[in-house]
Design a protein around this motif. Structure first.
Motif, short mmCIF file in Angstrom:
data_model
loop_
_atom_site.label_atom_id
_atom_site.label_comp_id
_atom_site.label_asym_id
_atom_site.label_seq_id
_atom_site.Cartn_x
_atom_site.Cartn_y
_atom_site.Cartn_z
N PHE A 179 0.85 -1.19 0.00
CA PHE A 179 0.00 0.00 0.00
C PHE A 179 0.89 1.24 0.00
CE2 PHE A 179 -3.67 2.31 2.34
CZ PHE A 179 -4.16 2.77 1.12
N GLY A 180 0.68 2.09 -0.98
CA GLY A 180 1.47 3.30 -1.11
C GLY A 180 2.28 3.34 -2.39
N LEU A 181 2.44 2.19 -3.04
CA LEU A 181 3.18 2.15 -4.30
C LEU A 181 2.22 2.12 -5.48
CD1 LEU A 181 6.15 -0.32 -3.70
CD2 LEU A 181 5.97 2.12 -3.18
N HIS A 182 2.60 2.82 -6.54
CA HIS A 182 1.86 2.78 -7.79
C HIS A 182 2.13 1.45 -8.48
CE1 HIS A 182 0.84 4.02 -11.97
NE2 HIS A 182 -0.05 4.78 -11.36
N PHE A 183 1.20 1.00 -9.30
CA PHE A 183 1.40 -0.26 -10.02
C PHE A 183 2.71 -0.26 -10.80
CE2 PHE A 183 -3.22 -2.06 -10.53
CZ PHE A 183 -3.37 -2.03 -9.16
N SER A 184 3.11 0.89 -11.30
CA SER A 184 4.34 0.98 -12.11
C SER A 184 5.59 0.81 -11.27
CB SER A 184 4.39 2.32 -12.84
OG SER A 184 4.47 3.40 -11.91
N GLU A 185 5.48 0.85 -9.94
CA GLU A 185 6.63 0.71 -9.06
C GLU A 185 6.79 -0.70 -8.51
OE1 GLU A 185 7.30 4.64 -6.65
OE2 GLU A 185 5.18 4.08 -6.50
N ILE A 186 5.84 -1.55 -8.76
CA ILE A 186 5.86 -2.87 -8.13
C ILE A 186 6.83 -3.79 -8.84
CG2 ILE A 186 4.44 -4.92 -7.67
CD1 ILE A 186 2.11 -2.98 -7.17
N ASN A 187 7.60 -4.52 -8.03
CA ASN A 187 8.47 -5.56 -8.58
C ASN A 187 8.32 -6.82 -7.73
OD1 ASN A 187 10.16 -5.25 -6.29
ND2 ASN A 187 11.43 -3.73 -7.34
N ALA A 188 9.03 -7.85 -8.14
CA ALA A 188 8.87 -9.15 -7.47
C ALA A 188 9.27 -9.09 -6.00
CB ALA A 188 9.70 -10.20 -8.20
N SER A 189 10.27 -8.27 -5.67
CA SER A 189 10.78 -8.22 -4.31
C SER A 189 9.89 -7.44 -3.36
CB SER A 189 12.19 -7.61 -4.29
OG SER A 189 13.09 -8.42 -5.00
N ASN A 190 9.24 -6.38 -3.83
CA ASN A 190 8.50 -5.55 -2.88
C ASN A 190 7.04 -5.95 -2.70
OD1 ASN A 190 7.11 -4.24 -5.05
ND2 ASN A 190 8.65 -2.61 -5.15
N LEU A 191 6.59 -7.00 -3.38
CA LEU A 191 5.27 -7.56 -3.07
C LEU A 191 5.28 -8.05 -1.62
CD1 LEU A 191 4.74 -9.55 -6.37
CD2 LEU A 191 3.27 -7.69 -5.56
N VAL A 192 4.14 -7.97 -0.96
CA VAL A 192 4.05 -8.33 0.45
C VAL A 192 3.36 -9.69 0.59
CG1 VAL A 192 3.27 -7.61 2.73
CG2 VAL A 192 3.86 -5.89 1.02
N LYS A 193 3.99 -10.56 1.36
CA LYS A 193 3.37 -11.87 1.64
C LYS A 193 2.64 -11.78 2.97
CE LYS A 193 6.05 -15.43 2.55
NZ LYS A 193 6.93 -16.60 2.30
N ILE A 194 1.34 -12.07 2.94
CA ILE A 194 0.54 -11.99 4.16
C ILE A 194 -0.26 -13.28 4.34
CG2 ILE A 194 0.33 -9.48 4.10
CD1 ILE A 194 -2.44 -9.77 2.91
N ASP A 195 -0.71 -13.50 5.58
CA ASP A 195 -1.57 -14.64 5.82
C ASP A 195 -3.02 -14.23 5.61
OD1 ASP A 195 -2.49 -13.36 8.15
OD2 ASP A 195 -1.28 -14.60 9.49
N ILE A 196 -3.91 -15.16 5.83
CA ILE A 196 -5.31 -14.95 5.51
C ILE A 196 -5.95 -13.90 6.42
CG2 ILE A 196 -6.54 -16.61 6.97
CD1 ILE A 196 -6.65 -16.50 3.10
#
Length: 253
Positions: free
Chosen positions: A58-75
């Motif tokens: 949350f806070g990043l534009h779609f154009s800034e997203i890469n494989a490393s900064n995706l967040v892994k969360i639980d349910i």
């Protein structure tokens, strides 16, 4: 302040592949004009970890997203990978609900495109007035707008309204699609977006021509014959990845 930079996480090969595919999808959405400031979400289940999924920071534009900064969360929305980025509650409440209860919902996409929101905001929703709309006749669920989706108690109604369908127009809100793979969800979103765009354009020209039910049935029976081998959306998504790579390959990092 959120930043697009992130250290490559120590993850399994299966998770890294899922991260790269999801990051590419965010960049494709942006390339196609489907980003919405820092909002909206695409999520996937982590292939080798029960109850975990990947979501945009949350806070990043779609154009800034890469494989490393995706967040892994639980349910329940708890961060599992030590990410410094927050997660939008409106994203994980809705997506976690479907990931939890629908074993076939590997990937979920929610967008606020102009055409998707417009069609979700008119009486009757999507109508069988064009090629792509005929793909979805009888296959779209609808859910009435209850405000921003941050309350767990709305979940029971979302599930009830979805039923056995995997495409939903959230009334006055936008598009929600699910797939057993990310490419499958992508091609559903792409086709639904095209259907909505064409319906909006058609409505500006006069009285639309409705395709007869019998023709819709034939269309839905035969449309698979126009698909490239490799699984729903696989070739389409690969083509979009090649286009994104011509612009910027940083999503792979």
């Amino acid at each position: 302040m959120a930043t697009a930079l992130a250290t490559k996480p120590q993850v399994s090969a299966a998770e890294w592949e899922a991260r790269q595919q999801l990051a590419a999808c965010y960049r494709i959405f942006d390339m196609l004009g489907w980003s919405e400031m820092i909002y909206n979400h695409i999520t996937v289940k982590v292939p080798d970890q029960e109850g975990a999924f990947l979501i945009n920071p949350f806070g990043l534009h779609f154009s800034e997203i890469n494989a490393s900064n995706l967040v892994k969360i639980d349910i329940d929305g708890n961060t599992l990978d030590g990410s410094p980025h927050p997660v939008n509650r409106a994203g994980f409440v809705q997506h976690a609900l479907f990931h939890r209860h629908l074993p076939d919902a590997h990937c979920i996409m929610h967008s606020h495109t102009t055409a998707g929101m417009a069609v979700s905001s008119v009486e009757g929703g999507l109508q069988p007035t064009n090629f792509y709309a005929c793909n979805f006749a009888g296959q779209i669920a609808y859910h009435d707008f209850e405000g921003v989706t941050v309350r767990d108690e709305e979940g029971a109604r979302l599930l009830a309204n979805l039923g056995d369908k995997r495409v939903m127009l959230l009334r006055n809100h936008g598009i929600l699609v699910m797939g057993q793979t990310l490419p499958e969800a992508f091609i559903k979103h792409w086709a639904l977006q095209r259907a909505c765009e064409i319906q909006v354009a058609t409505a500006s020209m006069g009285t639309p021509l409705l395709v007869p039910d019998a023709v819709v049935a034939v269309h839905q029976r035969d449309v698979h014959m126009a698909q490239v081998p490799g699984g729903p959306g696989s070739a389409d998504f690969a083509a979009m990845v090649r286009l994104v790579d011509r612009i910027d390959t940083s999503w792979r990092e």
